[in-house]
Enzyme design. Structure first.
Site: not given
Length: 160
Positions: A14-15, A52, A74, A128, A138
């Protein structure tokens, strides 16, 4: 003689970015059997899409031998970029469907190179949404943003 099966590795990445552009961070988790490794990093002036990409790149570059990999992200940008768009970009000399230069070409090329030795499946999940590894990535990305702000100073990290 039968060749040995490639090790299976799960990658979650994740970024995050505070401001877009702004200070950014990424986090990644690699899992293989009982082993697990976390990676993270930051950039004082970047975009969310670049972070990301860096999450996945850092994880793939950490692999020491060819593997069978499941990348869970995501980011539809990363997933579709690697599973749908990249072949067209290469064929069109790194131009998108609007005939414009592909954004983040440097990182797409780096991701492509990092992907080459591996058999990769791309899996998208909603961010999320309570996915344990995605939430951890995250968290790692957001912690890197905090560290980056402390290291580089808030003024260097904010959009001019």
């Amino acid at each position: 003689m039968k060749s040995p099966q490639k090790p299976f590795v799960e990658i979650y990445a994740d970024g995050a970015c505070s401001g877009n552009p702004g200070v950014g961070g990424y986090g990644a988790i690699l899992k293989s059997g009982e082993k697990s490794k976390e990676l993270s990093g930051c950039d004082p002036m970047t975009t969310n899409n670049r972070m990301e990409l860096m999450g996945v790149i850092s994880a793939l570059e950490a692999l020491k031998k060819p593997c069978s990999v499941m990348v869970t992200t995501d980011s539809t940008y990363v997933m579709k970029g690697m599973s749908e768009w990249i072949e067209g970009w290469i064929k069109n000399n790194w131009r998108n469907s609007q005939k414009k230069e592909v954004l983040n070409r440097d990182l797409w090329q780096r991701l492509l190179k990092a992907s080459e030795p591996h058999e990769i499946q791309w899996h998208w999940i909603r961010g999320h949404n309570g996915h344990v590894e995605n939430e951890r990535c995250d968290f790692l990305a957001r912690e890197e943003i905090k560290k980056c702000r402390k290291s580089f100073g808030v003024r260097a990290c904010e959009k001019a």
